[in-house]
Design an enzyme around this catalytic site. Structure first.
Site, PDB file in Angstrom:
ATOM      1  N   GLY A  46       0.877  -1.172   0.000  1.00 39.82           N
ATOM      2  CA  GLY A  46       0.000   0.000   0.000  1.00 39.82           C
ATOM      3  C   GLY A  46       0.905   1.210   0.000  1.00 39.82           C
ATOM      4  O   GLY A  46       1.842   1.281  -0.772  1.00 39.82           O
ATOM      5  N   SER A  48       3.326   3.144   2.593  1.00 35.79           N
ATOM      6  CA  SER A  48       3.879   2.947   3.944  1.00 35.79           C
ATOM      7  C   SER A  48       3.646   4.143   4.870  1.00 35.79           C
ATOM      8  O   SER A  48       3.412   3.967   6.063  1.00 35.79           O
ATOM      9  CB  SER A  48       5.368   2.610   3.868  1.00 35.79           C
ATOM     10  N   CYS A  78       6.013  -5.474   0.282  1.00 35.44           N
ATOM     11  CA  CYS A  78       6.120  -4.158  -0.337  1.00 35.44           C
ATOM     12  C   CYS A  78       6.067  -3.049   0.721  1.00 35.44           C
ATOM     13  O   CYS A  78       6.990  -2.970   1.534  1.00 35.44           O
ATOM     14  CB  CYS A  78       5.067  -4.002  -1.424  1.00 35.44           C
ATOM     15  N   ARG A 105      12.830   3.239  -0.394  1.00 35.37           N
ATOM     16  CA  ARG A 105      11.514   3.230  -1.043  1.00 35.37           C
ATOM     17  C   ARG A 105      11.640   3.506  -2.540  1.00 35.37           C
ATOM     18  O   ARG A 105      12.560   4.167  -2.977  1.00 35.37           O
ATOM     19  CB  ARG A 105      10.619   4.295  -0.414  1.00 35.37           C
ATOM     20  N   ARG A 135       5.941  -0.029  -7.575  1.00 35.66           N
ATOM     21  CA  ARG A 135       6.650   1.043  -6.840  1.00 35.66           C
ATOM     22  C   ARG A 135       7.364   0.462  -5.615  1.00 35.66           C
ATOM     23  O   ARG A 135       7.196   0.925  -4.486  1.00 35.66           O
ATOM     24  CB  ARG A 135       5.674   2.153  -6.424  1.00 35.66           C
ATOM     25  N   HIS A 170       4.777  -8.322  -4.410  1.00 42.60           N
ATOM     26  CA  HIS A 170       3.423  -8.679  -3.934  1.00 42.60           C
ATOM     27  C   HIS A 170       3.124 -10.160  -4.171  1.00 42.60           C
ATOM     28  O   HIS A 170       2.541 -10.503  -5.212  1.00 42.60           O
ATOM     29  CB  HIS A 170       2.381  -7.841  -4.691  1.00 42.60           C
ATOM     30  N   GLU A 172       0.882 -11.905  -3.006  1.00 41.82           N
ATOM     31  CA  GLU A 172      -0.559 -12.179  -2.939  1.00 41.82           C
ATOM     32  C   GLU A 172      -1.241 -11.946  -4.282  1.00 41.82           C
ATOM     33  O   GLU A 172      -2.411 -12.260  -4.450  1.00 41.82           O
ATOM     34  CB  GLU A 172      -1.212 -11.326  -1.841  1.00 41.82           C
TER      35      GLU A 172
HETATM   36  N1  GLN Z   1       5.832   2.848  -2.797  1.00 42.23           N
HETATM   37  C1  GLN Z   1       5.090   2.410  -1.658  1.00 42.23           C
HETATM   38  C2  GLN Z   1       5.683   2.962  -0.363  1.00 42.23           C
HETATM   39  O1  GLN Z   1       6.729   3.541  -0.404  1.00 42.23           O
HETATM   40  C3  GLN Z   1       5.018   0.906  -1.607  1.00 42.23           C
HETATM   41  C4  GLN Z   1       4.279   0.387  -2.811  1.00 42.23           C
HETATM   42  C5  GLN Z   1       3.533  -0.891  -2.581  1.00 42.23           C
HETATM   43  O2  GLN Z   1       3.298  -1.347  -1.471  1.00 42.23           O
HETATM   44  N2  GLN Z   1       3.086  -1.475  -3.667  1.00 42.23           N
HETATM   45  O3  GLN Z   1       5.110   2.827   0.651  1.00 42.23           O
END
Ligand code: GLN
Length: 196
Positions: A46, A48, A78, A105, A135, A170, A172
Protein backbone atom coordinates in the site's frame (compact mmCIF):
# COMPACT_ATOMS: atom_id res chain seq x y z
CA UNK A 1 -4.53 -21.20 13.05
CA UNK A 2 -5.71 -17.60 13.04
CA UNK A 3 -3.84 -15.05 10.92
CA UNK A 4 -4.36 -11.31 11.27
CA UNK A 5 -4.04 -9.07 8.24
CA UNK A 6 -3.32 -5.44 8.99
CA UNK A 7 -6.18 -3.70 7.20
CA UNK A 8 -5.76 0.02 7.74
CA UNK A 9 -4.81 0.69 4.09
CA UNK A 10 -3.56 -1.14 1.00
CA UNK A 11 -3.78 -4.60 -0.56
CA UNK A 12 -5.11 -6.56 2.42
CA UNK A 13 -8.01 -8.30 0.63
CA UNK A 14 -5.68 -10.13 -1.73
CA UNK A 15 -3.80 -11.64 1.21
CA UNK A 16 -7.11 -12.72 2.68
CA UNK A 17 -8.06 -14.49 -0.56
CA UNK A 18 -4.72 -16.27 -0.70
CA UNK A 19 -4.98 -17.45 2.91
CA UNK A 20 -8.60 -18.51 2.48
CA UNK A 21 -7.55 -20.65 -0.49
CA UNK A 22 -5.05 -22.28 1.85
CA UNK A 23 -7.86 -22.99 4.31
CA UNK A 24 -6.64 -20.59 7.00
CA UNK A 25 -8.84 -18.42 9.23
CA UNK A 26 -8.11 -14.73 8.82
CA UNK A 27 -9.24 -11.54 10.40
CA UNK A 28 -8.68 -7.88 9.63
CA UNK A 29 -6.65 -5.99 12.18
CA UNK A 30 -7.72 -2.37 12.48
CA UNK A 31 -7.80 -1.95 16.24
CA UNK A 32 -5.83 -3.29 19.19
CA UNK A 33 -8.56 -5.70 20.23
CA UNK A 34 -8.39 -7.45 16.85
CA UNK A 35 -4.93 -8.71 17.79
CA UNK A 36 -6.32 -10.95 20.49
CA UNK A 37 -5.65 -14.60 19.68
CA UNK A 38 -3.85 -13.78 16.45
CA UNK A 39 -1.02 -16.25 15.76
CA UNK A 40 0.62 -14.49 12.85
CA UNK A 41 0.31 -11.13 11.13
CA UNK A 42 0.61 -9.93 7.54
CA UNK A 43 1.45 -6.30 6.83
CA UNK A 44 0.32 -5.71 3.23
CA UNK A 45 1.48 -3.43 0.45
CA UNK A 46 0.00 0.00 0.00
CA UNK A 47 1.48 3.29 1.04
CA UNK A 48 3.88 2.95 3.94
CA UNK A 49 3.47 6.52 5.20
CA UNK A 50 -0.33 6.10 5.33
CA UNK A 51 -0.10 2.67 6.93
CA UNK A 52 2.38 4.01 9.52
CA UNK A 53 0.25 7.07 10.26
CA UNK A 54 -2.92 5.01 10.73
CA UNK A 55 -1.11 2.46 12.89
CA UNK A 56 -0.04 5.28 15.18
CA UNK A 57 -3.51 6.76 15.20
CA UNK A 58 -5.04 3.42 16.21
CA UNK A 59 -2.26 2.69 18.73
CA UNK A 60 -1.27 -0.50 16.95
CA UNK A 61 2.50 -0.13 17.06
CA UNK A 62 3.23 -1.03 20.74
CA UNK A 63 1.02 -4.17 20.86
CA UNK A 64 2.34 -5.48 17.52
CA UNK A 65 5.92 -4.91 18.69
CA UNK A 66 5.12 -6.82 21.89
CA UNK A 67 3.70 -9.75 19.93
CA UNK A 68 6.72 -9.77 17.63
CA UNK A 69 9.03 -9.82 20.63
CA UNK A 70 7.20 -12.83 22.01
CA UNK A 71 7.98 -14.62 18.71
CA UNK A 72 4.79 -14.20 16.72
CA UNK A 73 5.59 -14.42 12.99
CA UNK A 74 5.04 -11.32 10.86
CA UNK A 75 5.33 -11.02 7.09
CA UNK A 76 5.55 -7.65 5.34
CA UNK A 77 5.09 -7.26 1.60
CA UNK A 78 6.12 -4.16 -0.34
CA UNK A 79 4.97 -1.23 1.85
CA UNK A 80 4.73 -3.87 4.61
CA UNK A 81 8.48 -4.48 4.28
CA UNK A 82 9.03 -0.73 4.76
CA UNK A 83 6.74 -0.77 7.82
CA UNK A 84 8.77 -3.64 9.34
CA UNK A 85 12.22 -2.10 8.71
CA UNK A 86 14.38 -0.64 11.45
CA UNK A 87 15.55 2.12 9.14
CA UNK A 88 14.11 3.86 6.07
CA UNK A 89 16.79 5.30 3.81
CA UNK A 90 15.09 8.56 2.84
CA UNK A 91 14.79 9.67 6.45
CA UNK A 92 11.17 8.66 7.12
CA UNK A 93 10.60 7.74 10.77
CA UNK A 94 10.67 3.95 11.11
CA UNK A 95 7.31 2.36 11.93
CA UNK A 96 7.42 -1.11 13.55
CA UNK A 97 11.24 -1.06 13.49
CA UNK A 98 11.58 -4.83 13.93
CA UNK A 99 13.46 -6.11 10.90
CA UNK A 100 17.17 -5.35 11.03
CA UNK A 101 17.36 -3.77 7.59
CA UNK A 102 17.75 -0.42 5.89
CA UNK A 103 15.02 -0.17 3.25
CA UNK A 104 14.91 2.25 0.35
CA UNK A 105 11.51 3.23 -1.04
CA UNK A 106 10.54 3.34 -4.72
CA UNK A 107 13.76 1.72 -5.84
CA UNK A 108 13.12 0.70 -9.39
CA UNK A 109 12.60 4.03 -11.12
CA UNK A 110 9.71 5.61 -12.98
CA UNK A 111 9.99 3.53 -16.11
CA UNK A 112 9.78 0.38 -14.11
CA UNK A 113 7.12 1.45 -11.64
CA UNK A 114 5.43 -1.90 -11.95
CA UNK A 115 6.55 -5.10 -13.57
CA UNK A 116 6.48 -8.83 -13.17
CA UNK A 117 9.54 -11.02 -13.19
CA UNK A 118 10.54 -14.56 -12.31
CA UNK A 119 12.76 -14.68 -9.24
CA UNK A 120 15.01 -17.41 -8.01
CA UNK A 121 14.11 -18.05 -4.39
CA UNK A 122 16.03 -21.18 -3.35
CA UNK A 123 14.22 -21.40 0.01
CA UNK A 124 11.00 -22.07 -1.91
CA UNK A 125 12.40 -24.71 -4.23
CA UNK A 126 13.79 -24.79 -7.77
CA UNK A 127 10.76 -23.33 -9.55
CA UNK A 128 11.10 -19.53 -10.06
CA UNK A 129 8.61 -17.32 -8.26
CA UNK A 130 6.43 -14.92 -10.31
CA UNK A 131 7.03 -11.63 -8.51
CA UNK A 132 4.91 -8.53 -9.07
CA UNK A 133 6.72 -5.29 -8.21
CA UNK A 134 4.66 -2.09 -7.77
CA UNK A 135 6.65 1.04 -6.84
CA UNK A 136 8.67 -1.40 -4.84
CA UNK A 137 11.29 -0.82 -2.17
CA UNK A 138 14.52 -2.78 -1.88
CA UNK A 139 16.74 -3.66 1.05
CA UNK A 140 19.96 -1.63 1.09
CA UNK A 141 21.61 -3.21 4.10
CA UNK A 142 20.96 -6.09 6.48
CA UNK A 143 22.12 -6.92 10.00
CA UNK A 144 23.80 -10.19 11.02
CA UNK A 145 20.57 -11.90 12.01
CA UNK A 146 19.05 -11.42 8.56
CA UNK A 147 19.16 -14.02 5.78
CA UNK A 148 18.69 -12.86 2.20
CA UNK A 149 16.06 -14.95 0.38
CA UNK A 150 15.95 -13.21 -2.99
CA UNK A 151 17.77 -10.75 -5.22
CA UNK A 152 16.60 -8.86 -8.28
CA UNK A 153 19.28 -7.26 -10.45
CA UNK A 154 21.74 -7.52 -7.59
CA UNK A 155 19.38 -5.86 -5.10
CA UNK A 156 17.96 -7.59 -2.07
CA UNK A 157 14.18 -8.07 -2.44
CA UNK A 158 13.43 -10.84 0.08
CA UNK A 159 14.66 -11.33 3.64
CA UNK A 160 14.09 -13.47 6.70
CA UNK A 161 15.01 -12.79 10.33
CA UNK A 162 13.86 -15.63 12.57
CA UNK A 163 10.07 -15.26 12.60
CA UNK A 164 10.02 -12.13 10.41
CA UNK A 165 9.72 -12.12 6.62
CA UNK A 166 9.92 -9.19 4.25
CA UNK A 167 9.46 -9.01 0.47
CA UNK A 168 9.71 -6.05 -1.93
CA UNK A 169 7.05 -7.48 -4.21
CA UNK A 170 3.42 -8.68 -3.93
CA UNK A 171 3.22 -12.47 -3.48
CA UNK A 172 -0.56 -12.18 -2.94
CA UNK A 173 -1.14 -11.00 -6.53
CA UNK A 174 -0.18 -14.21 -8.29
CA UNK A 175 -1.47 -17.74 -8.03
CA UNK A 176 1.75 -18.97 -6.45
CA UNK A 177 1.10 -19.60 -2.78
CA UNK A 178 4.59 -20.77 -1.76
CA UNK A 179 5.50 -17.58 0.10
CA UNK A 180 2.29 -17.70 2.11
CA UNK A 181 2.90 -21.37 2.87
CA UNK A 182 6.45 -20.56 3.94
CA UNK A 183 5.04 -17.97 6.34
CA UNK A 184 2.39 -20.40 7.63
CA UNK A 185 5.11 -22.94 8.44
CA UNK A 186 6.64 -20.37 10.75
CA UNK A 187 3.27 -19.76 12.37
CA UNK A 188 2.74 -23.47 12.85
CA UNK A 189 6.18 -23.90 14.40
CA UNK A 190 5.49 -21.01 16.75
CA UNK A 191 2.07 -22.22 17.86
CA UNK A 192 3.54 -25.64 18.62
CA UNK A 193 6.19 -24.25 20.94
CA UNK A 194 5.47 -25.31 24.53
CA UNK A 195 5.72 -21.73 25.80
CA UNK A 196 3.50 -20.20 23.10
N1 GLN B 1 5.83 2.85 -2.80
C1 GLN B 1 5.09 2.41 -1.66
C2 GLN B 1 5.68 2.96 -0.36
O1 GLN B 1 6.73 3.54 -0.40
C3 GLN B 1 5.02 0.91 -1.61
C4 GLN B 1 4.28 0.39 -2.81
C5 GLN B 1 3.53 -0.89 -2.58
O2 GLN B 1 3.30 -1.35 -1.47
N2 GLN B 1 3.09 -1.47 -3.67
O3 GLN B 1 5.11 2.83 0.65
Amino acid sequence: MKIGILAVQGAFREHEHMLQKLGVDTLYVKKQEHLEGVEGLIVPGGESTSIGRLMREYNLIPPIRELAKSGMPIMGTCAGLIVLAKEIANGDEPHLALLDTVVDRNSFGRQRESFETDLDIPALGAEPFPAVFIRAPHVKAVGDAVTVLAYYEGRIVGVEQDHLLGFSFHPELTGDDRIHRYFLQKVEAWTKQPSA
